[in-house]
Design a protein around this motif. Structure first.
Motif, PDB file in Angstrom:
ATOM      1  N   THR A  74       5.481   7.457   5.011  1.00 44.89           N
ATOM      2  CA  THR A  74       4.088   7.034   4.960  1.00 44.89           C
ATOM      3  C   THR A  74       4.029   5.523   5.178  1.00 44.89           C
ATOM      4  O   THR A  74       4.764   4.777   4.534  1.00 44.89           O
ATOM      5  CB  THR A  74       3.465   7.369   3.589  1.00 44.89           C
ATOM      6  OG1 THR A  74       3.598   8.776   3.366  1.00 44.89           O
ATOM      7  CG2 THR A  74       2.003   6.980   3.526  1.00 44.89           C
TER       8      THR A  74
ATOM      9  N   GLU B 184       4.878  -0.752  11.791  1.00 50.93           N
ATOM     10  CA  GLU B 184       5.194   0.303  12.775  1.00 50.93           C
ATOM     11  C   GLU B 184       6.694   0.274  13.103  1.00 50.93           C
ATOM     12  O   GLU B 184       7.345   1.322  13.143  1.00 50.93           O
ATOM     13  CB  GLU B 184       4.385   0.143  14.078  1.00 50.93           C
ATOM     14  CG  GLU B 184       2.914   0.511  13.969  1.00 50.93           C
ATOM     15  CD  GLU B 184       2.114  -0.495  13.171  1.00 50.93           C
ATOM     16  OE1 GLU B 184       2.455  -1.699  13.219  1.00 50.93           O
ATOM     17  OE2 GLU B 184       1.175  -0.088  12.467  1.00 50.93           O
TER      18      GLU B 184
ATOM     19  N   SER C 110       5.663  -0.636   3.856  1.00 49.08           N
ATOM     20  CA  SER C 110       4.487  -1.477   3.667  1.00 49.08           C
ATOM     21  C   SER C 110       4.855  -2.957   3.693  1.00 49.08           C
ATOM     22  O   SER C 110       6.004  -3.302   3.960  1.00 49.08           O
ATOM     23  CB  SER C 110       3.766  -1.119   2.364  1.00 49.08           C
ATOM     24  OG  SER C 110       2.487  -1.708   2.352  1.00 49.08           O
TER      25      SER C 110
ATOM     26  N   ASP D 209      -4.247  -2.757   7.674  1.00 47.77           N
ATOM     27  CA  ASP D 209      -5.434  -2.098   8.231  1.00 47.77           C
ATOM     28  C   ASP D 209      -5.841  -0.849   7.465  1.00 47.77           C
ATOM     29  O   ASP D 209      -7.020  -0.507   7.430  1.00 47.77           O
ATOM     30  CB  ASP D 209      -5.177  -1.687   9.698  1.00 47.77           C
ATOM     31  CG  ASP D 209      -4.884  -2.897  10.560  1.00 47.77           C
ATOM     32  OD1 ASP D 209      -5.428  -3.980  10.237  1.00 47.77           O
ATOM     33  OD2 ASP D 209      -4.091  -2.768  11.519  1.00 47.77           O
ATOM     34  N   ASN D 210      -4.860  -0.133   6.906  1.00 50.95           N
ATOM     35  CA  ASN D 210      -5.253   1.163   6.318  1.00 50.95           C
ATOM     36  C   ASN D 210      -5.153   1.212   4.786  1.00 50.95           C
ATOM     37  O   ASN D 210      -5.449   2.232   4.193  1.00 50.95           O
ATOM     38  CB  ASN D 210      -4.421   2.297   6.944  1.00 50.95           C
ATOM     39  CG  ASN D 210      -2.953   2.266   6.520  1.00 50.95           C
ATOM     40  OD1 ASN D 210      -2.560   1.469   5.670  1.00 50.95           O
ATOM     41  ND2 ASN D 210      -2.144   3.132   7.095  1.00 50.95           N
ATOM     42  N   TYR D 211      -4.735   0.114   4.145  1.00 57.08           N
ATOM     43  CA  TYR D 211      -4.454   0.260   2.714  1.00 57.08           C
ATOM     44  C   TYR D 211      -5.677   0.599   1.880  1.00 57.08           C
ATOM     45  O   TYR D 211      -5.606   1.351   0.923  1.00 57.08           O
ATOM     46  CB  TYR D 211      -3.668  -0.947   2.161  1.00 57.08           C
ATOM     47  CG  TYR D 211      -4.459  -2.175   1.786  1.00 57.08           C
ATOM     48  CD1 TYR D 211      -5.042  -2.306   0.525  1.00 57.08           C
ATOM     49  CD2 TYR D 211      -4.586  -3.241   2.671  1.00 57.08           C
ATOM     50  CE1 TYR D 211      -5.734  -3.451   0.177  1.00 57.08           C
ATOM     51  CE2 TYR D 211      -5.276  -4.385   2.325  1.00 57.08           C
ATOM     52  CZ  TYR D 211      -5.852  -4.487   1.082  1.00 57.08           C
ATOM     53  OH  TYR D 211      -6.531  -5.613   0.740  1.00 57.08           O
ATOM     54  N   LYS D 212      -6.841   0.049   2.292  1.00 60.33           N
ATOM     55  CA  LYS D 212      -8.044   0.344   1.487  1.00 60.33           C
ATOM     56  C   LYS D 212      -8.381   1.836   1.567  1.00 60.33           C
ATOM     57  O   LYS D 212      -8.735   2.450   0.570  1.00 60.33           O
ATOM     58  CB  LYS D 212      -9.225  -0.503   1.963  1.00 60.33           C
ATOM     59  CG  LYS D 212      -9.018  -1.977   1.624  1.00 60.33           C
ATOM     60  CD  LYS D 212     -10.178  -2.839   2.057  1.00 60.33           C
ATOM     61  CE  LYS D 212      -9.834  -4.296   1.772  1.00 60.33           C
ATOM     62  NZ  LYS D 212     -10.718  -5.236   2.446  1.00 60.33           N
ATOM     63  N   ASP D 213      -8.256   2.412   2.780  1.00 60.68           N
ATOM     64  CA  ASP D 213      -8.572   3.839   2.935  1.00 60.68           C
ATOM     65  C   ASP D 213      -7.614   4.705   2.128  1.00 60.68           C
ATOM     66  O   ASP D 213      -8.008   5.689   1.514  1.00 60.68           O
ATOM     67  CB  ASP D 213      -8.460   4.257   4.415  1.00 60.68           C
ATOM     68  CG  ASP D 213      -9.530   3.575   5.246  1.00 60.68           C
ATOM     69  OD1 ASP D 213     -10.556   3.201   4.650  1.00 60.68           O
ATOM     70  OD2 ASP D 213      -9.313   3.401   6.466  1.00 60.68           O
ATOM     71  N   ILE D 214      -6.324   4.362   2.165  1.00 60.13           N
ATOM     72  CA  ILE D 214      -5.332   5.231   1.529  1.00 60.13           C
ATOM     73  C   ILE D 214      -5.263   5.000   0.022  1.00 60.13           C
ATOM     74  O   ILE D 214      -5.233   5.941  -0.771  1.00 60.13           O
ATOM     75  CB  ILE D 214      -3.934   5.000   2.148  1.00 60.13           C
ATOM     76  CG1 ILE D 214      -3.941   5.404   3.618  1.00 60.13           C
ATOM     77  CG2 ILE D 214      -2.877   5.796   1.385  1.00 60.13           C
ATOM     78  CD1 ILE D 214      -2.588   5.302   4.283  1.00 60.13           C
TER      79      ILE D 214
ATOM     80  N   ILE E  21       1.795   2.140   5.012  1.00 60.84           N
ATOM     81  CA  ILE E  21       0.574   1.513   4.493  1.00 60.84           C
ATOM     82  C   ILE E  21       0.540   0.082   5.012  1.00 60.84           C
ATOM     83  O   ILE E  21       1.412  -0.731   4.693  1.00 60.84           O
ATOM     84  CB  ILE E  21       0.538   1.572   2.959  1.00 60.84           C
ATOM     85  CG1 ILE E  21       0.364   3.033   2.530  1.00 60.84           C
ATOM     86  CG2 ILE E  21      -0.612   0.716   2.427  1.00 60.84           C
ATOM     87  CD1 ILE E  21       0.275   3.245   1.052  1.00 60.84           C
ATOM     88  N   SER E  22      -0.455  -0.185   5.866  1.00 59.60           N
ATOM     89  CA  SER E  22      -0.527  -1.497   6.521  1.00 59.60           C
ATOM     90  C   SER E  22      -1.746  -2.250   6.004  1.00 59.60           C
ATOM     91  O   SER E  22      -2.548  -1.716   5.248  1.00 59.60           O
ATOM     92  CB  SER E  22      -0.641  -1.293   8.025  1.00 59.60           C
ATOM     93  OG  SER E  22      -1.876  -0.645   8.304  1.00 59.60           O
TER      94      SER E  22
END
Ligand SMILES: [Mg+2]
Length: 422
Positions: free
Chosen positions: A165, A120, A146, A170-175, A167-168
């Motif tokens: 964009t 962030e 990232s 927490d969200n890398y699998k979704d993205i 990519i953390s």
């Protein structure tokens, strides 16, 4: 603690720089081309108006692009402008970190862990960099933020133009995991096809596959891809001050017309070999593995390589080896004409180590060729590239009047454990 890494990618770089110099171009479909006069000149970069509005593609012939977009504004490339802009962009990045790794002239990774503790925080820095580039250089960038280089690169590609964009963990699998596997760096056409045969289509499929299976299908690279897909890439951002070890030097060109006879190939090989040899001598290197790359006019391509007994650094030796390979593997009378050709010299060693091998250097034909070419180097350094050339190349100036060194930027190989999947 996780690192915070940015990947910055300038959008439609050459076309954007041209628009920065000439704002009247804004809003028009434009394309930057190698040589607008030549029949087979190709598109080096098009802006989004041309790409998204008319389907103009990088690498496509000018005449095809014009058929789709008759109002396309064709601009001859200005390499000096792009290099200058690239330097200015890097100077802005250097205000934020010493750890910057350029990738080509319009992309770079940065490790900003010194400034940002979380992704962030990283996004805040990315926003500032993006605004500065827009205000100071009048071009836009996409930035990926990232915790590793591979995901930062993926993220900069995810939204374009002018986007950030994150990519953390927490969200890398979704993205990432739902994306096709070839959106992962280093998954090319060949690897994609091998994976598809095994039912692996997305990056998530790679992550869920057993590493030992990936290894049996793709060798070491399979393990590397598995670590990429699962967020375990630990490769470091290589500082700009550390120059990468050069593993090979290569040049390729798309000829102004298709090559239809051995003499055509010979001429173009000599121009490429000339430039290659010059670059090897500048770095004081020689190499003994010569590889040729041939692309037919149906765009299919292949390579052939040969290992010489001794390393070489003269155009004559390189062209001779390349031609021998060519004669062994290709017959133009029976196969298709060639659109593009390339030569690479690898397995490089410092030239000095080599000088001790020959006992009678004055009588050595290679040494005489070398002194001739060194003389050509100094004439060109004073009077320009076109001031001197082999007489045989004058017979077809259209084909041979290009300077591969100034017209082609080679992308450095990123430092991903120095492994390059097919
Ligand atoms: Mg770019």
């Amino acid at each position: 603690m996780d690192r915070v890494i940015l990947h910055i990618d300038a959008n439609c770089f050459f076309a954007s720089v041209e628009t920065a110099y000439n704002p009247k171009l804004a809003g028009l479909p434009i394309a930057v081309c190698g040589d607008a006069e030549a029949r087979h000149g190709i598109i080096l970069t098009a802006n989004y108006n041309a790409k998204r509005g008319f389907g103009v593609k990088t690498g496509e012939q000018i005449q095809h692009a014009l058929a789709k977009c008759p109002n396309l504004v064709i601009i001859k490339s200005n390499p000096q402008r792009y290099l200058r802009h690239s330097e200015l962009m890097r100077a802005i990045l250097a205000d934020y970190s010493n750890d910057i790794e350029p990738f080509g002239c319009d992309e770079a990774w940065m490790d900003i862990s010194n400034l940002a503790k979380t992704t962030e925080d990283g996004a805040v820095v990315a926003r500032e960099i993006s605004e500065r580039i827009k205000c100071e250089l009048h071009i836009t960038v996409s930035i990926g933020v990232s915790f590793c280089k591979v995901f930062a690169k993926f993220a900069s590609d995810y939204k374009k133009p002018d986007a950030i964009t994150v990519i953390s963990r927490d969200n890398y699998k979704d993205i990432i995991w739902n994306s096709p596997c070839d959106s992962l760096i280093y998954v090319g056409r060949a690897t994609k096809a091998k994976l598809a045969m095994r039912g692996i289509f997305t990056i998530g499929d790679i992550a869920r596959a057993k590493p030992e299976h990936l290894k049996s299908w793709l060798g070491k690279n399979g393990l590397l891809l598995h670590s990429f897909a699962t967020g375990c890439d630990i490769s470091v951002v290589r500082k700009a001050t550390v120059s990468p070890q050069v593993k090979s030097v290569g040049n390729s060109t798309t000829a102004v017309r298709d090559l239809v006879c051995d003499e055509d190939v010979k001429r173009v090989f000599f121009v490429l070999a000339d430039s290659l040899a010059r670059r090897l001598r500048e770095k004081d290197l020689s190499g003994n593995v010569v590889t040729i790359w041939l692309r037919r006019n149906d765009l299919s391509s292949f390579t052939r390589r040969h290992t010489l007994q001794l390393p070489v650094d003269t155009a004559f030796d390189i062209a001779e080896a390349a031609l021998r390979l060519f004669y062994d593997c290709y017959t133009l009378a029976e196969d298709k004409p060639l659109r593009s050709v390339g030569i690479t010299v690898g397995n490089l060693v410092p030239h000095k180590e080599l000088a001790q091998i020959s006992l009678f250097p004055d009588e050595d034909i290679s040494t005489r060729r070398r002194s001739l070419e060194l003389a050509m180097d100094s004439v060109r350094a004073h009077y320009g590239y076109y001031s001197i050339c082999r007489a045989s190349l004058l017979a077809d100036k259209d084909l041979t009047h290009f300077d591969p060194k100034s017209e082609h930027t080679l992308h450095p190989i990123g430092d991903f454990n120095a492994v390059r999947p097919a």
